[in-house]
Scaffold this motif. Structure first.
Motif, short mmCIF file in Angstrom:
data_model
loop_
_atom_site.label_atom_id
_atom_site.label_comp_id
_atom_site.label_asym_id
_atom_site.label_seq_id
_atom_site.Cartn_x
_atom_site.Cartn_y
_atom_site.Cartn_z
N THR A 209 37.52 43.52 34.33
CA THR A 209 38.28 43.44 32.75
C THR A 209 39.71 44.43 32.82
OG1 THR A 209 36.88 45.09 31.95
CG2 THR A 209 36.04 42.80 31.83
N GLY A 210 39.59 45.61 33.19
CA GLY A 210 40.29 46.57 32.96
C GLY A 210 41.95 46.07 33.47
N ALA A 211 41.91 45.38 34.62
CA ALA A 211 43.16 45.14 35.15
C ALA A 211 43.85 44.03 34.38
CB ALA A 211 43.16 44.85 36.43
N TYR A 212 42.90 43.20 33.75
CA TYR A 212 43.51 42.03 33.27
C TYR A 212 43.85 42.41 31.77
CZ TYR A 212 41.49 39.37 36.84
OH TYR A 212 40.83 38.73 38.18
N LEU A 307 39.85 36.64 31.54
CA LEU A 307 41.16 36.97 31.76
C LEU A 307 41.71 36.75 30.04
CD1 LEU A 307 44.10 37.11 33.28
CD2 LEU A 307 43.81 34.47 33.33
N PRO A 308 42.50 37.44 29.64
CA PRO A 308 42.55 37.31 28.27
C PRO A 308 43.65 35.89 28.06
CG PRO A 308 43.04 39.44 28.71
CD PRO A 308 42.79 38.93 30.04
N PRO A 345 31.37 41.99 38.57
CA PRO A 345 32.81 41.17 38.46
C PRO A 345 33.90 42.31 38.86
CG PRO A 345 31.95 41.99 36.37
CD PRO A 345 31.04 42.34 37.38
N SER A 346 35.28 41.73 39.63
CA SER A 346 36.16 42.45 39.89
C SER A 346 37.15 41.60 40.26
CB SER A 346 35.63 43.15 41.31
OG SER A 346 35.91 42.33 42.34
N SER A 347 38.50 41.94 39.98
CA SER A 347 39.77 41.21 40.51
C SER A 347 39.75 40.61 41.80
CB SER A 347 40.92 41.76 39.99
OG SER A 347 40.97 43.06 40.53
#
Length: 494
Positions: A209-212, A307-308, A345-347
Motif C-alpha cells: 500500500t505504501g508505494a501506491y 491501487l488508489p 501484499p507487496s508491489s
C-alpha cells in the motif's frame, strides 16, 4: 514493448550512415547531475531545517554503509566555487542540480523563508549563467522536509498542497533565470524504497500500500506544480517543466516464452509506465497495473484494489503535464514470470516478475545492482518514442560506479560511457529518437544514499579524508571534455 533480443533492433541497417562521422545534434545539452543532500553538506547551517535524509542517516542502526551521513559530504554549500571550476573544466553546456526544500523553507511551508538558502541558490544560478552554463533545476530529490513527513509525508494529500506552494515559491524566486525544471526525481524509487520496503528515507514499511499511496500523491503534486507554472509563470518566463523518471530496460529471460514476454512488459509497466502513462498519456495508471493489483487485492480479501483511483477531474488535470521526457537510465534486467502465492501484499508480488542479471554482463565495481548494458538504453529510448508520442528526451542521469578506493584512471568506466554514447547516436540517427541532451551522474563523488561513500559515481574524485575536499578529475572527465568540445565521439575504436 519489444520482446525480441537486443541484436534485432537495428533497422534500417547502417547503409547510408557512419557512426564514426556522426556528430550529436546542434545545441545538444552536455551535462552532469547532482542533488542537494548528496553534495551540499551544511545540514544544519544558516537556518536550514532537517530533511528526512538528515533524520534517516542520523538514526542508529545500519541504515547506511558504516553509519555515514551527508552532514558534510562534498561541502558544496561552502565550496560552490570549486564545483564551478569542475563544471568549467568539463566545458558543460548544462548543469543539473536540486534545491534543498528545507534549506529554503525550513518547515516545508512558505510561512518562513530562509533568505540565506535563497542567496546560496541565487549564487549558483547566477554564476552558471555568467559562465554560459544552462541550469536544470530539480525541485525535489529525495529530501522531504522532516516537518512534512511528521504530518504524513507523501502518504498525505496535504503534502500535495505543500509541494505546489513550494514550487510556486521556486518559480517566482528563480524562474526569471531557470528555464528547465524537474519537479520530482525518480518517484518510483521514493515510493518503493521509501514507503514500501523502508530501505531509504523516510524508512516506512507498508508493503502493498505504501508505494501506491505515496506515488499517487507525487503524481498529483507534479501535476499541480506543472499547472501552476503553466498558468502563472510560463507566459512571462518561457520555461519548460517535466519530471525525472527512472527505468531499467527489460528483456524476457526466455525470448520465445510468452509468459516471460508478458512479465517483461509488466516490469516496464510497474516502473516507467506507472508514472509516464498518467502524465504523458491519459491521466490514469497503466491497464496492466490496474488489472493485476485489483485481481491480487481481491484474492487477498481486500474490498477494493490497493491501487488508489484518480477521479475523472484528476485524470484531466494530470494528463499532458510534461513539456519533455526526462529519463534516468542505469541498467537492464532479464525478466522471468513468477507466480505469487497471494501471501503478504507487496508491489513485487503484484508484478509477478522476477529480475535476473545476465552473468555475461559486466557489473560496475561500486554497485552490485548495476549491470552495464549500454544497448538497453537504446531500446528504452525507442520504447519511449513509440509509446509516448515521440517526445523530446533528455537523459538526465546515466552513470557507472567504482568502489572505494577508486583509481583516477577509470578507463574501463570511460569505455562504458563511450559505448553508451554510441547507442544514443544509433537511437538518434537510426531510430529517429529526439534525444536533446545527456547528463552524467554525477559531477562529483558524493554521498550515495545507503551506500554512503563506498560507491563513487563522480567525474571528479573527492578525497573525503582531506578537510579541504579536493576535486580531481578522473580519466572519464578528461575524455568527456573532449566529446563535449567536439560534439562527437572521438577515437571510436580506441
Amino acid at each position: 514493448m519489444a520482446s525480441t533480443p537486443s541484436t534485432t533492433l537495428a533497422t534500417p541497417a547502417y547503409c547510408n550512415w557512419n557512426l564514426e562521422d556522426a556528430s550529436f545534434p546542434e545545441q545538444f545539452a552536455w551535462g552532469a547531475s547532482t542533488s542537494a543532500y548528496q553534495i551540499e553538506g551544511g545540514w544544519d547551517a544558516d537556518g536550514k531545517g532537517p530533511s528526512i535524509w538528515d533524520t534517516f542517516a542520523h538514526q542508529a542502526g545500519e541504515r547506511v554503509f558504516e553509519n555515514q551521513t551527508g552532514d558534510v559530504t562534498c561541502s558544496s554549500y561552502t565550496l560552490w566555487e570549486e564545483d564551478l571550476k569542475c563544471i568549467k573544466q568539463l566545458g558543460l553546456t548544462h548543469y543539473r542540480f536540486s534545491l534543498s526544500w528545507s534549506r529554503l523553507l525550513p518547515d516545508g511551508t512558505t510561512g518562513f523563508v530562509n533568505q540565506k538558502g535563497v542567496d546560496y541558490y541565487n549564487t549558483v544560478i547566477d554564476s552558471l549563467l555568467a559562465n554560459k552554463v544552462t541550469p536544470m533545476v530539480t525541485l525535489y530529490h529525495f529530501d522531504l522536509p522532516q516537518c512534512l513527513e511528521d504530518r504524513g509525508g507523501w502518504r498525505s494529500g496535504a503534502t500535495v498542497e505543500a509541494f505546489d506552494a513550494y514550487a510556486h515559491f521556486c518559480f517566482r524566486t528563480f524562474g526569471d533565470r531557470v528555464k528547465l525544471w524537474l519537479t520530482i526525481n525518480e518517484p518510483y524509487v521514493i515510493a518503493e524504497l521509501g514507503y514500501e520496503t523502508g530501505i531509504m528515507a523516510p524508512g516506512i514499511k507498508e508493503p502493498g500500500t505504501g508505494a501506491y499511496l505515496s506515488a499517487h500523491n507525487m503524481i498529483k503534486a507534479h501535476a499541480a506544480a506543472w499547472h501552476t507554472y503553466d498558468e502563472v509563470f510560463r507566459k512571462q518566463q518561457g520555461g519548460l517543466v517535466s519530471i525525472a523518471l527512472n527505468s531499467d530496460w527489460a528483456e524476457p529471460f526466455h525470448p520465445n516464452s510468452p509468459a516471460d514476454q508478458e512479465a517483461a512488459k509488466r516490469h516496464i509497466g510497474f516502473c516507467l509506465d506507472w508514472f509516464a502513462t498518467p502524465i504523458f498519456m491519459n491521466g490514469d495508471y497503466p491497464v496492466v497495473m490496474k488489472s493485476k493489483i485489483s485481481a491480487m487485492s481481491k484474492k487477498q480479501g481486500y474490498p477494493s484494489s490497493r491501487l488508489p483511483e484518480f477521479t475523472p477531474e484528476e485524470k484531466m488535470t494530470i494528463k499532458g503535464t510534461a513539456d519533455f521526457f526526462a529519463l534516468n537510465y542505469y541498467t537492464t534486467r532479464k525478466i522471468k514470470h513468477q507466480d505469487y502465492a497471494c501471501g503478504q501484499p507487496s508491489s513485487t508480488g503484484d508484478k509477478e516478475a522476477e529480475q535476473v542479471t545476465d552473468p555475461s554482463w559486466p557489473v560496475a565495481t561500486g554497485s552490485s545492482w548495476l549491470a552495464v548494458v549500454p544497448w538497453g538504453l537504446r531500446h528504452l529510448l525507442k520504447y519511449i518514442k513509440d509509446t509516448y508520442n515521440h517526445p523530446i528526451i533528455y537523459i538526465t542521469e546515466n552513470g557507472f560506479s567504482q568502489s572505494d578506493p577508486a583509481p583516477l584512471d577509470d578507463s574501463r568506466r570511460w569505455e562504458y560511457f563511450r559505448l553508451t554514447l554510441q547507442e544514443i547516436l544509433k537511437a538518434i540517427y537510426i531510430d529517429d529518437v529526439r534525444v536533446a541532451g545527456y547528463f552524467v551522474w554525477s559531477l562529483l563523488d558524493n554521498f550515495e544514499w545507503t551506500c554512503g561513500y563506498s560507491s563513487r559515481f563522480g567525474l571528479f574524485h573527492v578525497d573525503f579524508e582531506n578537510a579541504a575536499l579536493p576535486r580531481v578529475p578522473y580519466t572519464s572527465a578528461i575524455e568527456y571534455t573532449k566529446v563535449i568540445a567536439n560534439n562527437r565521439l572521438m577515437n571510436l575504436h580506441g
